[in-house]
Enzyme design. Sequence first.
Site, PDB file in Angstrom:
ATOM      1  CG  ASP A 169      -1.985  -0.922   1.084  1.00  9.99           C
ATOM      2  OD1 ASP A 169      -1.777  -1.932   0.428  1.00  9.99           O
ATOM      3  OD2 ASP A 169      -3.001  -0.721   1.984  1.00  9.99           O
ATOM      4  CB  CYS A 201       1.705  -6.054   4.182  1.00 11.02           C
ATOM      5  SG  CYS A 201       1.328  -6.700   2.982  1.00 11.02           S
ATOM      6  CG  ASP A 202      -1.761  -2.075   5.192  1.00  8.74           C
ATOM      7  OD1 ASP A 202      -1.147  -2.384   6.149  1.00  8.74           O
ATOM      8  OD2 ASP A 202      -2.200  -1.254   4.917  1.00  8.74           O
ATOM      9  CB  SER A 262      -3.627   4.856   5.280  1.00  9.72           C
ATOM     10  OG  SER A 262      -2.593   4.488   5.869  1.00  9.72           O
TER      11      SER A 262
END
Length: 556
Positions: free
Chosen positions: A83, A124-125, A472
């Site tokens: 991201d 990660c996200d 975010s």
Amino acid sequence: MTEMKKNSHAITTGPNRAAARAMLKAAGFSDSDLRKPIIGVANTWIEIGPCNYHLRRLAHKIKEGIRAAGGTPMEFNTVSISDGISMGAEGMKASLISREVVADSIELVARGNHFDGIVCISGCDKTNPGVMMALARLDIPGLALYGGSIHPGKLGDQSLTVQDVFEAVGAYSAGKITEEEFAAVENHACPGAGACGGQFTANTMSTIMEFMGVSPIGFNSIPAMSEDKDRAAFETGKLIMQMLEQDLRPKQIYTREAFENAIVSIAATGGSTNAVLHLLALAREAGVDLHIDDFDSICANVPLIADVKPFGKFMAADMHEAGGIPFLMKTLYEGGYLHGDCLTVNGKTIKEVAETGRETPNQQVIHSLKKPLKAHGGLAILHGNLAEEGSVHKAAANNVQHFEGPAKVFEREEDAMKAVTDGKIAAGDVVVIRYEGPRGGPGMREMLGVTAAIAGAGLSDDVALLTDGRFSGATRGISVGHIAPEAYVGGTIALVKDGDVITVDVDKRELKVAVGEEELARRKSAWSAPEPHYKRGVMAKYARMVSSASEGAITG
């Protein structure tokens, strides 16, 4: 070990499996290996970006642990989108879609190879929720290990994260810092491997993984490049064999109470708004009844106690040093906020794990419940004529309870970003970015570039930003995302015009535009959906299948 080969015997046992064994032997597996339980090791390693860059190292240690405990590991890889790299560009549309691809690909490889158990490594996200969703679908003995946070960047006495780089864009555009100062922030913010260092989406989901019990408690929050992470990975490999022996499966862990514990962790740490989307999706996979408004009712009663970025002073690595997830869990359990009888992959209950929590003397990161940072934590769910299905407001990211102003409407993120950096957004404005939802984007991009530029320009408490896209975990300021129904399906956000007065009322949980029903109906009759951005391929397929953000933006 044969009784633990409930699945893999189908491809490794008996004369009729000789061809399969021959193929596996060509890949280096011996007869001895194939007589043991087969454990899939799902790796989300990529060479692109720091979050997942170090996961090959951890996979090696996990496989050592599996072998030491009597199993045979088989490692495979799946995808990841960074991201931080794709943010603000067209490529960011791939990010949320990758969550589904991660879950789908792990499910396919595991089913196709009849694994007896599985360990998922994420960093990660979207890989974090992706592996959690895969575990729910497969429901074989399985667990997840998070790769860990990056160490803080250092610029003089200042600790940095990638959030500071995004905000420096706004500061530089506004003339608040020099070109040399701008370059220094960029060059020092990310010192090595590991996920973004605040309580952004990756670390929020990591915290959730431990609070739900699907990751070994205390392992996820160990920083990425710490030697302790290698030891944790080895122990994770051993633990999956213990789970296999006990036949402990994810759906025994994914209970309604476990989801409530996860939401408590979001509230207490000021976690990412993306957690709403991901937990709704996971609940659907696990067969658990969870509604978007459940987040509001829980967050309204849980205090914010972790002083971490993006709104606080400290980093995820600092929280680990302060006592980490076990101490945070102990604090919340003793305060009566957690269901203590929920099961974890360690074979212990949340209550038993919480009792092991220890506070580091003189730590300042995790506050006591008697002196919280805020009385109510994390998130608020807003409804109204602008968000009939709901929207998500990051209450931890600001102290504004009521905001009202004229709309400045943008049909895509890039146009809004240009307006901010060109100085065309002023105090009092409500920036509306639409057609960035799950179907309209497609892929529901995050707006960190825009919110960070607004913050960098010194307007974070004076400008609101609304979108049917996402934010975010690093976003701060007055931000309302996940507005549903989205613009592409004719939600009210598609009907807003420049100058319409919009009200964000956190106390009343309302998001409204001051336009009468008759006028909205007139605008609706004149509205039509724009042409889709993608007409074939994975993006088009996703846009055709995806559900509303209020349901987790899932494709299943």
